[in-house]
Design a protein around this motif. Structure first.
Motif, short mmCIF file in Angstrom:
data_model
loop_
_atom_site.label_atom_id
_atom_site.label_comp_id
_atom_site.label_asym_id
_atom_site.label_seq_id
_atom_site.Cartn_x
_atom_site.Cartn_y
_atom_site.Cartn_z
N ILE A 6 0.84 -1.21 0.00
CA ILE A 6 0.00 0.00 0.00
C ILE A 6 0.87 1.27 0.00
N PHE A 10 1.15 4.14 -3.05
CA PHE A 10 0.94 5.58 -2.88
C PHE A 10 2.20 6.36 -3.25
N ARG A 33 -13.20 18.42 2.33
CA ARG A 33 -12.21 18.63 3.40
C ARG A 33 -12.54 19.87 4.21
N GLY A 52 -2.82 9.32 7.87
CA GLY A 52 -2.87 9.05 6.42
C GLY A 52 -2.94 10.39 5.70
N THR A 53 -2.08 11.30 6.10
CA THR A 53 -2.19 12.70 5.64
C THR A 53 -1.88 12.86 4.16
N ASP A 75 1.93 9.37 8.01
CA ASP A 75 1.67 8.57 6.81
C ASP A 75 2.72 7.47 6.69
N LEU A 76 2.29 6.37 6.07
CA LEU A 76 3.17 5.22 5.90
C LEU A 76 4.03 5.36 4.64
N SER A 77 3.63 6.27 3.76
CA SER A 77 4.34 6.40 2.47
C SER A 77 5.31 7.58 2.47
N MET A 80 4.59 10.05 -0.46
CA MET A 80 3.49 11.01 -0.24
C MET A 80 3.98 12.12 0.71
N GLY A 100 4.98 6.69 9.58
CA GLY A 100 4.64 5.64 10.54
C GLY A 100 3.28 5.04 10.22
N ALA A 102 -0.56 3.80 11.01
CA ALA A 102 -1.76 4.15 11.77
C ALA A 102 -2.14 3.04 12.75
N PHE A 119 -10.08 9.74 3.65
CA PHE A 119 -9.87 8.76 2.57
C PHE A 119 -8.75 7.78 2.91
N GLY A 120 -8.55 7.53 4.20
CA GLY A 120 -7.47 6.65 4.63
C GLY A 120 -7.98 5.41 5.35
N ASN A 123 -8.01 2.13 3.61
CA ASN A 123 -6.76 1.44 3.31
C ASN A 123 -6.20 0.65 4.49
N LEU A 124 -6.82 0.79 5.66
CA LEU A 124 -6.26 0.10 6.83
C LEU A 124 -6.72 -1.36 6.85
#
Ligand SMILES: C[S@@+](CC[C@H](N)C(=O)[O-])C[C@H]1O[C@@H](n2cnc3c(N)ncnc32)[C@H](O)[C@@H]1O
Length: 233
Positions: A6, A10, A33, A52-53, A75-77, A80, A100, A102, A119-120, A123-124
């Motif tokens: 994932i 991204f 938003r 998931g910013t 965010d994990l990406s 991004m 990091g 979520a 919108f995150g 994806n979890l």
């Protein structure tokens, strides 16, 4: 899709993510938003965590509404976050960006007044665990706000929207970002996402009080709000 795939997906689309969002939603994403930020009622000095910013659009909207907020983005990406960092620098928005997960948040309990995810949640891999993590980071009486896609409930809107999701979005998203499978994945997860009533139920199960939700643009997207209990159990 595995957890490692994932953030890689991204990171691949990061450079064209904003453009694809604006085109595919006809800029409605911005209106949604802004509505979230209004509903969050941020006050000067409050601490806001956006989970998931992504490229930071929600952080920017918070800053526009209330420049005295203290902002964090998780965010994990890395890809991004790199786009996000550059955008925030250009717009002179100060925020701490953290790479990091979520599902294992690197923040202390009760550290934030407001926690958001836009919108995150879709994806979890374990949504309820993600919700628990977010609630844990809220101070007593803090607010959690969620913005997420769903399928419109009215069948006259639902059928054409499904057509748009299955036939148009992967083509146009693929053309704009060079990554059609990413947009096929995004469209699939929208159609598999639980109903708004189920999400609200999950929010109550993780201990949120006064859970409310509203349809945006005929139910293409939904906005959820819940309050952390005033005192911890
Ligand atoms: C569809 S994007 C939404 C970005 C942004 N919130 C927005 O409003 O445009 C989802 C984001 O969630 C991030 N993400 C996915 N899984 C995550 C996880 N387990 N922990 C943190 N971020 C995650 C992705 O890297 C991506 O940036």
């Amino acid at each position: 899709m595995g957890t490692g795939e994932i953030p890689r997906m991204f990171s691949r689309i990061a450079g064209r993510y904003d453009l694809a969002n604006r085109v595919l939603s006809g800029t409605l994403d911005r209106t949604w938003r802004r509505r979230l930020v209004r509903l969050a009622t941020p006050r000067p000095g409050e601490r806001v965590l956006d989970v998931g910013t992504g490229t930071g659009d929600l952080l920017i909207e918070f800053h526009r509404r209330e420049p005295e907020l203290k902002l964090w983005g998780l965010d994990l990406s890395g890809g991004m976050l790199a786009v996000c960092r550059e955008k925030l620098r250009r717009l002179r928005v100060e925020a701490s960006l953290v790479e990091g997960d979520a599902l294992r948040m690197p923040f202390a309990s009760g550290a934030f007044d407001i926690v958001t995810i836009a919108f995150g949640l879709r994806n979890l891999p374990d949504r309820e665990r993600g919700l628990r993590e977010m609630v844990e980071r809220l101070r007593p009486g803090g607010r959690l706000l969620i913005l997420e896609f769903s399928l419109p409930q009215h069948r006259w809107v639902r059928a054409p929207y499904r057509f748009y999701l299955n036939a148009i979005v992967p083509r146009v998203g693929g053309w704009l970002t060079g990554d059609r499978p990413a947009y096929e994945y995004l469209c699939r997860t929208i159609q598999e996402f639980p109903t708004p009533q189920e999400i609200a139920g999950a929010m109550e199960r993780v201990g949120l009080a006064d859970v409310r939700y509203e349809a945006l643009s005929g139910g293409i997207a939904w906005l959820y709000r819940g309050g952390a209990p005033k005192s911890r159990r």
